[in-house]
Design a protein around this motif. Structure first.
Motif, PDB file in Angstrom:
ATOM      1  N   GLU A 285       0.811  -1.224   0.000  1.00 55.86           N
ATOM      2  CA  GLU A 285       0.000   0.000   0.000  1.00 55.86           C
ATOM      3  C   GLU A 285       0.841   1.269   0.000  1.00 55.86           C
ATOM      4  O   GLU A 285       0.559   2.201  -0.740  1.00 55.86           O
ATOM      5  CB  GLU A 285      -0.961   0.003   1.186  1.00 55.86           C
ATOM      6  CG  GLU A 285      -2.104  -0.971   1.018  1.00 55.86           C
ATOM      7  CD  GLU A 285      -3.029  -1.032   2.221  1.00 55.86           C
ATOM      8  OE1 GLU A 285      -2.794  -0.296   3.216  1.00 55.86           O
ATOM      9  OE2 GLU A 285      -3.981  -1.825   2.165  1.00 55.86           O
ATOM     10  N   GLU A 286       1.878   1.310   0.825  1.00 48.34           N
ATOM     11  CA  GLU A 286       2.703   2.515   0.893  1.00 48.34           C
ATOM     12  C   GLU A 286       3.419   2.766  -0.437  1.00 48.34           C
ATOM     13  O   GLU A 286       3.483   3.893  -0.909  1.00 48.34           O
ATOM     14  CB  GLU A 286       3.719   2.448   2.021  1.00 48.34           C
ATOM     15  CG  GLU A 286       4.495   3.743   2.156  1.00 48.34           C
ATOM     16  CD  GLU A 286       5.386   3.789   3.383  1.00 48.34           C
ATOM     17  OE1 GLU A 286       6.320   4.593   3.366  1.00 48.34           O
ATOM     18  OE2 GLU A 286       5.157   3.027   4.331  1.00 48.34           O
ATOM     19  N   ALA A 287       3.943   1.716  -1.049  1.00 52.22           N
ATOM     20  CA  ALA A 287       4.627   1.867  -2.334  1.00 52.22           C
ATOM     21  C   ALA A 287       3.645   2.366  -3.404  1.00 52.22           C
ATOM     22  O   ALA A 287       4.015   3.184  -4.242  1.00 52.22           O
ATOM     23  CB  ALA A 287       5.259   0.549  -2.769  1.00 52.22           C
ATOM     24  N   LEU A 288       2.409   1.889  -3.368  1.00 52.26           N
ATOM     25  CA  LEU A 288       1.405   2.357  -4.324  1.00 52.26           C
ATOM     26  C   LEU A 288       1.111   3.834  -4.097  1.00 52.26           C
ATOM     27  O   LEU A 288       1.038   4.608  -5.056  1.00 52.26           O
ATOM     28  CB  LEU A 288       0.123   1.528  -4.210  1.00 52.26           C
ATOM     29  CG  LEU A 288      -1.025   1.940  -5.137  1.00 52.26           C
ATOM     30  CD1 LEU A 288      -0.620   1.794  -6.608  1.00 52.26           C
ATOM     31  CD2 LEU A 288      -2.271   1.113  -4.846  1.00 52.26           C
ATOM     32  N   ARG A 289       0.964   4.242  -2.836  1.00 58.77           N
ATOM     33  CA  ARG A 289       0.737   5.666  -2.531  1.00 58.77           C
ATOM     34  C   ARG A 289       1.899   6.516  -3.031  1.00 58.77           C
ATOM     35  O   ARG A 289       1.704   7.579  -3.616  1.00 58.77           O
ATOM     36  CB  ARG A 289       0.570   5.867  -1.031  1.00 58.77           C
ATOM     37  CG  ARG A 289      -0.840   5.816  -0.545  1.00 58.77           C
ATOM     38  CD  ARG A 289      -0.994   6.355   0.869  1.00 58.77           C
ATOM     39  NE  ARG A 289      -0.095   5.749   1.838  1.00 58.77           N
ATOM     40  CZ  ARG A 289      -0.285   4.572   2.433  1.00 58.77           C
ATOM     41  NH1 ARG A 289      -1.354   3.877   2.157  1.00 58.77           N
ATOM     42  NH2 ARG A 289       0.584   4.106   3.300  1.00 58.77           N
ATOM     43  N   GLU A 290       3.135   6.035  -2.805  1.00 63.40           N
ATOM     44  CA  GLU A 290       4.315   6.779  -3.262  1.00 63.40           C
ATOM     45  C   GLU A 290       4.333   6.872  -4.780  1.00 63.40           C
ATOM     46  O   GLU A 290       4.661   7.909  -5.348  1.00 63.40           O
ATOM     47  CB  GLU A 290       5.591   6.122  -2.753  1.00 63.40           C
ATOM     48  CG  GLU A 290       5.813   6.318  -1.276  1.00 63.40           C
ATOM     49  CD  GLU A 290       7.065   5.625  -0.776  1.00 63.40           C
ATOM     50  OE1 GLU A 290       7.906   5.204  -1.595  1.00 63.40           O
ATOM     51  OE2 GLU A 290       7.198   5.515   0.454  1.00 63.40           O
ATOM     52  N   MET A 291       3.975   5.771  -5.450  1.00 64.73           N
ATOM     53  CA  MET A 291       3.949   5.762  -6.913  1.00 64.73           C
ATOM     54  C   MET A 291       2.953   6.796  -7.423  1.00 64.73           C
ATOM     55  O   MET A 291       3.265   7.587  -8.311  1.00 64.73           O
ATOM     56  CB  MET A 291       3.583   4.367  -7.424  1.00 64.73           C
ATOM     57  CG  MET A 291       3.594   4.213  -8.930  1.00 64.73           C
ATOM     58  SD  MET A 291       1.993   4.361  -9.760  1.00 64.73           S
ATOM     59  CE  MET A 291       1.060   3.051  -9.039  1.00 64.73           C
ATOM     60  N   LYS A 292       1.773   6.832  -6.843  1.00 62.35           N
ATOM     61  CA  LYS A 292       0.760   7.810  -7.264  1.00 62.35           C
ATOM     62  C   LYS A 292       1.202   9.226  -6.932  1.00 62.35           C
ATOM     63  O   LYS A 292       0.954  10.154  -7.701  1.00 62.35           O
ATOM     64  CB  LYS A 292      -0.577   7.505  -6.588  1.00 62.35           C
ATOM     65  CG  LYS A 292      -1.249   6.264  -7.115  1.00 62.35           C
ATOM     66  CD  LYS A 292      -2.557   6.026  -6.386  1.00 62.35           C
ATOM     67  CE  LYS A 292      -3.296   4.822  -6.919  1.00 62.35           C
ATOM     68  NZ  LYS A 292      -4.570   4.610  -6.192  1.00 62.35           N
TER      69      LYS A 292
ATOM     70  N   ARG B  27       4.237  10.438  -6.814  1.00 65.18           N
ATOM     71  CA  ARG B  27       5.380  10.938  -7.592  1.00 65.18           C
ATOM     72  C   ARG B  27       4.950  11.979  -8.613  1.00 65.18           C
ATOM     73  O   ARG B  27       5.663  12.935  -8.875  1.00 65.18           O
ATOM     74  CB  ARG B  27       6.069   9.798  -8.329  1.00 65.18           C
ATOM     75  CG  ARG B  27       7.038   9.069  -7.499  1.00 65.18           C
ATOM     76  CD  ARG B  27       7.779   8.024  -8.313  1.00 65.18           C
ATOM     77  NE  ARG B  27       8.112   6.968  -7.404  1.00 65.18           N
ATOM     78  CZ  ARG B  27       7.634   5.738  -7.459  1.00 65.18           C
ATOM     79  NH1 ARG B  27       6.841   5.375  -8.429  1.00 65.18           N
ATOM     80  NH2 ARG B  27       7.958   4.859  -6.547  1.00 65.18           N
ATOM     81  N   TRP B  28       3.822  11.775  -9.185  1.00 64.52           N
ATOM     82  CA  TRP B  28       3.393  12.659 -10.274  1.00 64.52           C
ATOM     83  C   TRP B  28       2.679  13.890  -9.738  1.00 64.52           C
ATOM     84  O   TRP B  28       2.433  14.828 -10.472  1.00 64.52           O
ATOM     85  CB  TRP B  28       2.567  11.865 -11.275  1.00 64.52           C
ATOM     86  CG  TRP B  28       3.335  10.620 -11.606  1.00 64.52           C
ATOM     87  CD1 TRP B  28       2.949   9.331 -11.396  1.00 64.52           C
ATOM     88  CD2 TRP B  28       4.668  10.539 -12.132  1.00 64.52           C
ATOM     89  NE1 TRP B  28       3.948   8.465 -11.758  1.00 64.52           N
ATOM     90  CE2 TRP B  28       5.018   9.172 -12.211  1.00 64.52           C
ATOM     91  CE3 TRP B  28       5.620  11.484 -12.529  1.00 64.52           C
ATOM     92  CZ2 TRP B  28       6.256   8.735 -12.687  1.00 64.52           C
ATOM     93  CZ3 TRP B  28       6.851  11.041 -12.994  1.00 64.52           C
ATOM     94  CH2 TRP B  28       7.160   9.690 -13.070  1.00 64.52           C
ATOM     95  N   LYS B  29       2.396  13.922  -8.433  1.00 64.60           N
ATOM     96  CA  LYS B  29       1.850  15.125  -7.801  1.00 64.60           C
ATOM     97  C   LYS B  29       2.972  16.077  -7.416  1.00 64.60           C
ATOM     98  O   LYS B  29       2.732  17.246  -7.158  1.00 64.60           O
ATOM     99  CB  LYS B  29       1.028  14.755  -6.566  1.00 64.60           C
ATOM    100  CG  LYS B  29      -0.236  13.990  -6.897  1.00 64.60           C
ATOM    101  CD  LYS B  29      -0.991  13.616  -5.639  1.00 64.60           C
ATOM    102  CE  LYS B  29      -2.206  12.783  -6.008  1.00 64.60           C
ATOM    103  NZ  LYS B  29      -2.909  12.315  -4.798  1.00 64.60           N
TER     104      LYS B  29
ATOM    105  N   GLY C 106       9.464  13.414  -8.335  1.00 64.17           N
ATOM    106  CA  GLY C 106       9.141  12.284  -9.210  1.00 64.17           C
ATOM    107  C   GLY C 106      10.156  12.115 -10.319  1.00 64.17           C
ATOM    108  O   GLY C 106      10.557  10.998 -10.645  1.00 64.17           O
ATOM    109  N   MET C 107      10.601  13.216 -10.895  1.00 62.04           N
ATOM    110  CA  MET C 107      11.609  13.132 -11.963  1.00 62.04           C
ATOM    111  C   MET C 107      12.944  12.651 -11.421  1.00 62.04           C
ATOM    112  O   MET C 107      13.674  11.942 -12.106  1.00 62.04           O
ATOM    113  CB  MET C 107      11.781  14.489 -12.665  1.00 62.04           C
ATOM    114  CG  MET C 107      10.689  14.781 -13.675  1.00 62.04           C
ATOM    115  SD  MET C 107      10.477  13.477 -14.915  1.00 62.04           S
ATOM    116  CE  MET C 107      11.925  13.702 -15.908  1.00 62.04           C
TER     117      MET C 107
END
Length: 78
Positions: free
Chosen positions: A45-52, A54-56, A61-62
């Motif tokens: 779950e935490e990795a998914l939140r971080e993935m989402k 990144r683009w915010k 993210g870059m």
């Protein structure tokens, strides 16, 4: 074809993700995170939140994206 693990990309497990490019491996990671969380795997779950997230935050993210591409380029072809 090169391989990176979920953990190398910031995830929670050692699942091997394969791709000819870093972008293919990143997309495989995104799918894996979404599928794992949808199946009830709280460890991702935490990795998914971080993935989402990144683009915010484009600059952060870059940085992650460039680091991942560099790490991928350094891997031997399998």
């Amino acid at each position: 074809m090169k391989t990176m693990t979920c953990k190398q990309l910031g995830g929670a497990c050692d699942l091997a993700l394969h791709g000819a490019t870093a972008d293919e491996v990143i997309k495989a990671q995104d799918r894996h995170l979404r599928e794992a969380v949808a199946a009830g795997d709280a460890t991702h779950e935490e990795a998914l939140r971080e993935m989402k997230g990144r683009w915010k935050h484009p600059l952060k993210g870059m940085g992650w994206y460039k680091d991942t591409k560099r790490q991928f380029a350094e891997l031997p072809d399998a």
